[in-house]
Design an enzyme around this catalytic site. Structure first.
Site, mmCIF file in Angstrom:
data_model
loop_
_atom_site.group_PDB
_atom_site.id
_atom_site.type_symbol
_atom_site.label_atom_id
_atom_site.label_comp_id
_atom_site.label_asym_id
_atom_site.label_seq_id
_atom_site.Cartn_x
_atom_site.Cartn_y
_atom_site.Cartn_z
ATOM 1 N N HIS A 1 -31.356 -26.216 -5.004
ATOM 2 C CA HIS A 1 -30.062 -26.895 -4.894
ATOM 3 C C HIS A 1 -28.861 -25.978 -5.107
ATOM 4 C CE1 HIS A 1 -30.653 -26.909 -9.300
ATOM 5 N NE2 HIS A 1 -29.346 -26.829 -9.344
HETATM 6 C C1 UD1 Z 1 -24.354 -28.441 -11.286
HETATM 7 C C2 UD1 Z 1 -24.140 -27.181 -12.063
HETATM 8 C C3 UD1 Z 1 -25.376 -26.294 -11.965
HETATM 9 C C4 UD1 Z 1 -26.635 -27.037 -12.361
HETATM 10 C C5 UD1 Z 1 -26.709 -28.361 -11.624
HETATM 11 C C6 UD1 Z 1 -27.841 -29.140 -12.235
HETATM 12 C C7 UD1 Z 1 -21.761 -26.501 -11.999
HETATM 13 C C8 UD1 Z 1 -20.808 -25.477 -11.521
HETATM 14 N N1 UD1 Z 1 -23.027 -26.384 -11.551
HETATM 15 O O1 UD1 Z 1 -24.504 -28.096 -9.922
HETATM 16 O O2 UD1 Z 1 -25.233 -25.227 -12.871
HETATM 17 O O3 UD1 Z 1 -27.738 -26.240 -11.994
HETATM 18 O O4 UD1 Z 1 -25.499 -29.096 -11.793
HETATM 19 O O5 UD1 Z 1 -28.399 -30.016 -11.348
HETATM 20 O O6 UD1 Z 1 -21.391 -27.365 -12.761
HETATM 21 N N2 UD1 Z 1 -23.756 -35.277 -6.216
HETATM 22 C C9 UD1 Z 1 -24.132 -36.534 -5.867
HETATM 23 N N3 UD1 Z 1 -24.710 -37.323 -6.824
HETATM 24 C C10 UD1 Z 1 -24.937 -36.896 -8.085
HETATM 25 C C11 UD1 Z 1 -24.566 -35.586 -8.421
HETATM 26 C C12 UD1 Z 1 -23.968 -34.788 -7.465
HETATM 27 O O7 UD1 Z 1 -23.960 -36.966 -4.739
HETATM 28 O O8 UD1 Z 1 -25.451 -37.661 -8.908
HETATM 29 C C13 UD1 Z 1 -23.069 -34.431 -5.229
HETATM 30 C C14 UD1 Z 1 -21.599 -34.229 -5.691
HETATM 31 O O9 UD1 Z 1 -20.770 -35.200 -5.186
HETATM 32 C C15 UD1 Z 1 -21.261 -32.845 -5.191
HETATM 33 C C16 UD1 Z 1 -22.633 -32.155 -5.044
HETATM 34 O O10 UD1 Z 1 -23.644 -33.130 -5.209
HETATM 35 O O11 UD1 Z 1 -20.647 -32.924 -3.969
HETATM 36 C C17 UD1 Z 1 -22.807 -31.043 -6.051
HETATM 37 O O12 UD1 Z 1 -22.706 -31.559 -7.391
HETATM 38 P P1 UD1 Z 1 -22.024 -30.711 -8.557
HETATM 39 O O13 UD1 Z 1 -22.102 -31.474 -9.813
HETATM 40 O O14 UD1 Z 1 -20.703 -30.221 -8.100
HETATM 41 O O15 UD1 Z 1 -22.894 -29.393 -8.627
HETATM 42 P P2 UD1 Z 1 -24.464 -29.198 -8.794
HETATM 43 O O16 UD1 Z 1 -24.982 -28.517 -7.571
HETATM 44 O O17 UD1 Z 1 -25.098 -30.452 -9.201
HETATM 45 N N1 UDP Z 2 -35.642 -32.111 -12.783
HETATM 46 C C1 UDP Z 2 -35.735 -33.482 -12.776
HETATM 47 N N2 UDP Z 2 -35.770 -34.134 -11.580
HETATM 48 C C2 UDP Z 2 -35.718 -33.458 -10.386
HETATM 49 C C3 UDP Z 2 -35.617 -32.045 -10.412
HETATM 50 C C4 UDP Z 2 -35.557 -31.407 -11.633
HETATM 51 O O1 UDP Z 2 -35.806 -34.112 -13.827
HETATM 52 O O2 UDP Z 2 -35.746 -34.116 -9.340
HETATM 53 C C5 UDP Z 2 -35.579 -31.456 -14.093
HETATM 54 C C6 UDP Z 2 -36.379 -30.199 -14.253
HETATM 55 O O3 UDP Z 2 -37.717 -30.477 -14.627
HETATM 56 C C7 UDP Z 2 -35.608 -29.519 -15.367
HETATM 57 C C8 UDP Z 2 -34.165 -29.879 -15.079
HETATM 58 O O4 UDP Z 2 -34.231 -31.044 -14.264
HETATM 59 O O5 UDP Z 2 -35.945 -30.097 -16.611
HETATM 60 C C9 UDP Z 2 -33.469 -28.774 -14.369
HETATM 61 O O6 UDP Z 2 -32.240 -29.208 -13.896
HETATM 62 P P1 UDP Z 2 -31.534 -28.597 -12.629
HETATM 63 O O7 UDP Z 2 -32.515 -27.882 -11.784
HETATM 64 O O8 UDP Z 2 -30.766 -29.684 -12.024
HETATM 65 O O9 UDP Z 2 -30.474 -27.600 -13.271
HETATM 66 P P2 UDP Z 2 -30.555 -26.104 -13.797
HETATM 67 O O10 UDP Z 2 -31.688 -25.992 -14.744
HETATM 68 O O11 UDP Z 2 -30.698 -25.220 -12.602
HETATM 69 O O12 UDP Z 2 -29.240 -25.900 -14.436
#
Ligand code: UD1
Ligand code: UDP
Length: 356
Positions: A208
């Site tokens: 992601h």
């Molecule tokens: C964020 C974190 C990243 C972490 C990840 C965990 C930052 C800069 N990055 O990235 O470090 O690894 O979370 O998963 O904060 N969206 C939805 N529904 C949701 C959540 C997000 O549709 O429930 C969409 C948002 O509208 C946005 C996109 O996904 O457009 C990205 O979400 P965002 O929270 O900006 O960044 P992540 O890629 O989730």
């Molecule tokens: N995870 C989850 N559901 C998913 C994918 C990942 O619960 O569909 C869990 C995963 O096992 C780990 C955490 O989410 O515990 C990691 O989060 P993410 O990859 O979103 O963020 P990051 O660790 O890269 O910041």
């Protein structure tokens, strides 16, 4: 003592579950959810499964550019801090929610406690690195998960504020791992909400990061590698790249990839434990692969958890099908005495520091 905790993203809910459980009864904790992650499978499911108390505030802030999201959070968190007047602010990891909360608190002279301080990639091109560095430098206490993270803090002149506590993600893996049931194992659903059967033998993929999802070419290479493996790949897709995944899967007609909605933590752990091998760009998942002694390939340019990068247990690959397949085929070696993520009791150490 009143501690205000700010969370917003999936991995922070998991870490907060570990610490809040231990903090309960020892201090008043005010939980604030920024709203950064908001879909049921990205947020509520974690609160339900891990018994995290309902946040007192949900700020409902998500999406937009990094600046927009962080700026809106900064303003809203400041208001909450002024109203609640906590003694301390507690934040986790490196998301925009982390940075916004840390900045809001330090400007109000509220001491910032940062869990997962010290991780460094060495490039400001990565948005999380910017969040980590800024948060670490305004925090009064830094809690490092590993000795390499502690080393980075020492190099940046932050040694006096830093402690090695271990990794709350390891605590979660140990503590909640025992709660995984057959129901969690069978909780996969496609994008239309239909149940999907988990194969006996499978690989687990998550992907992601902004760096891997900004073009279809990179995603296509990663999926091409997975599609060619000797068993299907289960891929719970983050909402960020759902549209891109659907488009690429259709374009290449991948038959060996089971695309599902994001899963809850217990289902994710069950996938980790059941998988042949894991391919990911997630910081959390590459550690969980390590905890479960499953071989991992991390599709990313930088090492974020150097402790996992031993004996082929976790290897970096570029978003290139051949590179990923080559790394996946290397045999890993397990040294059962090598435990660089603590003893599963980092939560207790974090709470001790918070209360001190
Ligand atoms: C964020 C974190 C990243 C972490 C990840 C965990 C930052 C800069 N990055 O990235 O470090 O690894 O979370 O998963 O904060 N969206 C939805 N529904 C949701 C959540 C997000 O549709 O429930 C969409 C948002 O509208 C946005 C996109 O996904 O457009 C990205 O979400 P965002 O929270 O900006 O960044 P992540 O890629 O989730
Ligand atoms: N995870 C989850 N559901 C998913 C994918 C990942 O619960 O569909 C869990 C995963 O096992 C780990 C955490 O989410 O515990 C990691 O989060 P993410 O990859 O979103 O963020 P990051 O660790 O890269 O910041």
């Amino acid at each position: 003592m009143k501690i205000l905790t700010v969370v917003g993203a999936r991995p922070q809910f998991i870490k907060a579950a570990v610490v809040s459980r231990i903090l309960k009864g020892k201090a008043e904790e005010v939980l604030v959810h920024t709203g950064q992650h908001y879909d049921h499978n990205m947020s509520d499911i974690f609160f339900e499964e891990l018994n995290i108390p309902k946040p007192r505030y949900n700020l409902g802030i998500s999406g937009g550019s990094h600046g927009q999201m962080t700026g809106r959070m900064l303003e809203a968190i400041e208001e909450v801090l002024i109203k609640e007047k906590p003694d301390k602010l507690l934040v986790y990891g490196d998301t925009n929610s982390t940075l916004a909360a840390a900045l809001a608190a330090v400007k109000l002279h509220i001491p910032v406690y940062h869990v997962e301080g010290g991780n460094r990639l060495g490039t400001l091109d990565n948005p999380e690195e910017v969040n980590r560095i800024c948060t670490d430098h305004v925090a009064i206490r830094l809690m490092a998960c590993t000795s390499s993270a502690l080393g980075f803090l020492e190099k940046e002149g932050l040694a006096e504020r830093a402690s090695l506590v271990g990794d709350p993600m390891f605590d979660a893996f140990v503590y909640y791992g025992t709660a995984v049931t057959e129901t969690h194992k069978n909780a996969l659903t496609d994008f239309d909400g239909n149940a999907v059967k988990r194969p006996e033998k499978f690989y687990y993929l998550t992907c992601h990061r902004q760096e891997n999802t900004d073009t279809d070419e990179k995603l296509a290479e990663i999926l091409k590698a997975m599609d060619s493996l000797d068993a299907p790949t289960v891929y719970p897709v983050h909402p960020r790249n759902r549209t891109a995944v659907e488009r690429v899967c259709k374009q290449f007609d991948f038959k060996n990839i089971i695309v599902v909605q994001p899963v809850g933590y217990l289902t994710s752990i069950s996938l980790v434990n059941g998988a042949e091998k894991i391919v990911t760009d997630s910081g959390g998942l590459q550690r969980e692969a390590f905890f479960a002694e499953k071989q991992c390939v991390t599709v990313f340019d930088h090492v974020i958890w150097p402790e996992t990068m031993v004996d082929n247990r976790n290897q970096l690959a570029s978003p290139d099908a051949n590179d990923i397949l080559q790394k996946l085929s290397a045999a890993q070696k397990i040294n059962p005495d090598y435990k660089p993520f603590g003893d599963g009791h980092s939560g207790e150490k974090i709470v001790e520091i918070l209360l001190s």
